[in-house]
Design a protein around this motif. Structure first.
Motif, PDB file in Angstrom:
ATOM      1  N   VAL A 182       0.866  -1.177   0.000  1.00 14.03           N
ATOM      2  CA  VAL A 182       0.000   0.000   0.000  1.00 14.03           C
ATOM      3  C   VAL A 182       0.908   1.234   0.000  1.00 14.03           C
ATOM      4  O   VAL A 182       1.616   1.482   0.970  1.00 14.03           O
ATOM      5  CB  VAL A 182      -0.939   0.013   1.236  1.00 14.03           C
ATOM      6  N   SER A 207       5.510   5.248  -3.235  1.00 12.20           N
ATOM      7  CA  SER A 207       6.565   6.280  -3.226  1.00 12.20           C
ATOM      8  C   SER A 207       7.855   5.686  -3.764  1.00 12.20           C
ATOM      9  O   SER A 207       8.051   4.466  -3.780  1.00 12.20           O
ATOM     10  CB  SER A 207       6.786   6.818  -1.811  1.00 12.20           C
ATOM     11  N   LYS A 217      -0.802   7.245   6.827  1.00 10.40           N
ATOM     12  CA  LYS A 217      -2.144   7.556   7.362  1.00 10.40           C
ATOM     13  C   LYS A 217      -2.346   6.718   8.626  1.00 10.40           C
ATOM     14  O   LYS A 217      -2.434   5.480   8.542  1.00 10.40           O
ATOM     15  CB  LYS A 217      -3.242   7.177   6.355  1.00 10.40           C
ATOM     16  N   ILE A 240       5.054   5.770   9.977  1.00 11.41           N
ATOM     17  CA  ILE A 240       5.414   6.427  11.243  1.00 11.41           C
ATOM     18  C   ILE A 240       4.591   7.711  11.300  1.00 11.41           C
ATOM     19  O   ILE A 240       4.825   8.634  10.520  1.00 11.41           O
ATOM     20  CB  ILE A 240       6.918   6.786  11.308  1.00 11.41           C
ATOM     21  N   ASN A 241       3.609   7.724  12.166  1.00 10.17           N
ATOM     22  CA  ASN A 241       2.726   8.888  12.249  1.00 10.17           C
ATOM     23  C   ASN A 241       2.662   9.384  13.693  1.00 10.17           C
ATOM     24  O   ASN A 241       2.510   8.576  14.613  1.00 10.17           O
ATOM     25  CB  ASN A 241       1.306   8.491  11.807  1.00 10.17           C
TER      26      ASN A 241
HETATM   27  P1  NDP Z   1       4.614   9.217   0.657  1.00 10.22           P
HETATM   28  O1  NDP Z   1       3.700  10.274   1.190  1.00 10.22           O
HETATM   29  O2  NDP Z   1       5.711   9.591  -0.252  1.00 10.22           O
HETATM   30  O3  NDP Z   1       3.714   8.119  -0.099  1.00 10.22           O
HETATM   31  C1  NDP Z   1       2.513   7.674   0.441  1.00 10.22           C
HETATM   32  C2  NDP Z   1       1.863   6.722  -0.526  1.00 10.22           C
HETATM   33  O4  NDP Z   1       0.619   6.311   0.041  1.00 10.22           O
HETATM   34  C3  NDP Z   1       1.552   7.349  -1.890  1.00 10.22           C
HETATM   35  O5  NDP Z   1       1.897   6.455  -2.912  1.00 10.22           O
HETATM   36  C4  NDP Z   1       0.044   7.589  -1.849  1.00 10.22           C
HETATM   37  O6  NDP Z   1      -0.595   7.403  -3.086  1.00 10.22           O
HETATM   38  C5  NDP Z   1      -0.413   6.481  -0.932  1.00 10.22           C
HETATM   39  N1  NDP Z   1      -1.662   6.824  -0.266  1.00 10.22           N
HETATM   40  C6  NDP Z   1      -1.974   7.989   0.345  1.00 10.22           C
HETATM   41  N2  NDP Z   1      -3.235   7.932   0.831  1.00 10.22           N
HETATM   42  C7  NDP Z   1      -3.721   6.720   0.503  1.00 10.22           C
HETATM   43  C8  NDP Z   1      -4.936   6.063   0.712  1.00 10.22           C
HETATM   44  N3  NDP Z   1      -5.945   6.654   1.373  1.00 10.22           N
HETATM   45  N4  NDP Z   1      -5.099   4.822   0.229  1.00 10.22           N
HETATM   46  C9  NDP Z   1      -4.078   4.208  -0.434  1.00 10.22           C
HETATM   47  N5  NDP Z   1      -2.874   4.769  -0.654  1.00 10.22           N
HETATM   48  C10 NDP Z   1      -2.714   6.013  -0.197  1.00 10.22           C
HETATM   49  O7  NDP Z   1       5.150   8.441   1.934  1.00 10.22           O
HETATM   50  P2  NDP Z   1       6.448   7.500   2.110  1.00 10.22           P
HETATM   51  O8  NDP Z   1       6.355   6.324   1.220  1.00 10.22           O
HETATM   52  O9  NDP Z   1       7.656   8.321   2.110  1.00 10.22           O
HETATM   53  O10 NDP Z   1       6.218   7.027   3.617  1.00 10.22           O
HETATM   54  C11 NDP Z   1       5.077   6.277   4.000  1.00 10.22           C
HETATM   55  C12 NDP Z   1       5.080   6.129   5.499  1.00 10.22           C
HETATM   56  O11 NDP Z   1       6.250   5.410   5.890  1.00 10.22           O
HETATM   57  C13 NDP Z   1       5.144   7.446   6.271  1.00 10.22           C
HETATM   58  O12 NDP Z   1       4.393   7.306   7.466  1.00 10.22           O
HETATM   59  C14 NDP Z   1       6.621   7.604   6.595  1.00 10.22           C
HETATM   60  O13 NDP Z   1       6.827   8.383   7.760  1.00 10.22           O
HETATM   61  C15 NDP Z   1       6.999   6.167   6.829  1.00 10.22           C
HETATM   62  N6  NDP Z   1       8.420   5.865   6.607  1.00 10.22           N
HETATM   63  C16 NDP Z   1       9.022   5.083   7.539  1.00 10.22           C
HETATM   64  C17 NDP Z   1      10.321   4.707   7.395  1.00 10.22           C
HETATM   65  C18 NDP Z   1      10.925   3.813   8.424  1.00 10.22           C
HETATM   66  O14 NDP Z   1      12.138   3.734   8.524  1.00 10.22           O
HETATM   67  N7  NDP Z   1      10.110   3.086   9.202  1.00 10.22           N
HETATM   68  C19 NDP Z   1      11.143   5.182   6.276  1.00 10.22           C
HETATM   69  C20 NDP Z   1      10.395   5.936   5.294  1.00 10.22           C
HETATM   70  C21 NDP Z   1       9.082   6.261   5.482  1.00 10.22           C
HETATM   71  P3  NDP Z   1      -0.387   8.413  -4.340  1.00 10.22           P
HETATM   72  O15 NDP Z   1       0.959   8.056  -4.906  1.00 10.22           O
HETATM   73  O16 NDP Z   1      -1.507   8.054  -5.242  1.00 10.22           O
HETATM   74  O17 NDP Z   1      -0.448   9.795  -3.783  1.00 10.22           O
END
Ligand code: NDP
Length: 297
Positions: free
Chosen positions: A173, A176, A220, A240-241
């Motif tokens: 899901v 990015s 989210k 991570i939120n």
């Molecule tokens: P991004 O904001 O870059 O990407 C989020 C993705 O989720 C996008 O592809 C978006 O779709 C999709 N999305 C958003 N809303 C929805 C929804 N309602 N239903 C389905 N898909 C949805 O975030 P990152 O990939 O950078 O990070 C994701 C999470 O991971 C964050 O909470 C971040 O803090 C965490 N993270 C944790 C790390 C760790 O070391 N544990 C490292 C990196 C990130 P669309 O492309 O269509 O907009």
């Protein structure tokens, strides 16, 4: 792996903190071997600006490098640093044979073009795995430096399910460049059947319910609850939120952990799941980078 008991069934908590420690101990031993062969792995971390979270991340990275015996160099630059100055620093580090890994801490200030900076790093020193040469290599199934977070997730999955993930349906899901897409590519490399869902996908819940492996990287809080899960799915929560709950600041994932426990076979907690693996795999990538460069001499 710890067993977490709940009223309905047993689910396994995938302990990323413990696994990361194990990975770091493994790296420590390998670093000793490399040093004995005359190679001292070295990671250069470049931090531009005053973002407090970035300062904490960099401090953690430097601490872990020290723990495993990797030499670390820190370059702190002001928020006003011109892009050209940052690019010159990267050129310098690219040219320095004693530096094996270069990490530019993101995000960068708005006036700097992130892509231009990441593309300037020598792909062999690109320990974040974000250079297009490495992204392309991963999609071709070549052995290249791959992004730390999804690579750490694969290790957690293998520790949970065994080394053979082939044939399992994995749903990612999020799409990015730093998590979702490389995660999908790594799962495909493991011969999983991979589906990526994102903000425009219809029937996300139904698709997720068909997943043997579900990786949530959305950003989210608690979006994925038990109703999204197939019984006995393995759930990796990258999210991570920061939220306010009962007047307190809390860190939560993209998965409703307590609810998911009632259906999943195993699940990573937040914090203490994927987060520690990301830093451990940064160290692993630095080690691999040092090995690759040594072979080139
Ligand atoms: P991004 O904001 O870059 O990407 C989020 C993705 O989720 C996008 O592809 C978006 O779709 C999709 N999305 C958003 N809303 C929805 C929804 N309602 N239903 C389905 N898909 C949805 O975030 P990152 O990939 O950078 O990070 C994701 C999470 O991971 C964050 O909470 C971040 O803090 C965490 N993270 C944790 C790390 C760790 O070391 N544990 C490292 C990196 C990130 P669309 O492309 O269509 O907009």
């Amino acid at each position: 792996m710890n067993i977490v008991m709940n009223t309905q069934r047993y689910a396994q908590m995938i302990d990323g903190k413990a696994t990361a420690q194990k990975v770091l101990e493994e790296i420590k031993i390998e670093v000793v071997g490399l040093k004995a062969a005359g190679i001292e792995p070295c990671l250069a971390v470049v931090l531009v600006g005053d973002d407090p979270a970035s300062h904490v991340y960099v401090r953690n990275k430097v601490e872990k490098a020290l723990f495993v015996g990797i030499r670390s160099l820190e370059y702190r630059m002001s928020a006003e640093t011109a892009q050209e100055v940052l690019l010159q620093k990267i050129d310098e580090l690219n040219a320095d044979a004693a530096v094996h890994g270069i990490l530019v801490q993101l995000p960068l200030p708005d006036h700097i073009d992130e892509t231009a900076v990441l593309q300037r790093i020598n792909p062999m020193k690109d320990v974040d795995g974000f250079h297009s040469e490495n992204v392309g290599g991963l999609s071709q199934g070549r052995d290249v430096l791959t992004p730390c977070t999804p690579t750490g997730c694969i290790r957690l999955l293998k520790d949970t399910l065994g080394n053979d993930l082939s044939g399992l349906h994995a749903v990612v899901v999020g799409r990015s460049n730093i998590v979702g897409k490389p995660m999908a590519a790594l799962l495909l490399k493991e011969s999983c059947t991979v589906t990526i869902v994102h903000s425009r996908t219809q029937n996300i819940q139904e698709i997720c319910k068909t997943a043997d492996i579900l990786v949530a990287a959305v950003g989210k809080p608690k979006m994925i609850d038990a109703s999204y899960l197939k019984p006995d799915a393995v759930v990796i929560d990258v999210g991570i939120n920061r939220i306010q709950e009962n007047g307190k600041n809390r860190l939560v994932g993209d998965v409703d952990y307590e609810d998911a426990l009632t259906v999943a076979l195993a699940i990573t907690p937040v914090p203490g799941g994927v987060g520690p693996m990301t830093i451990a795999y940064l160290m692993k990538n630095t080690l691999e980078a040092a090995r690759m460069q040594a072979k080139q001499i």
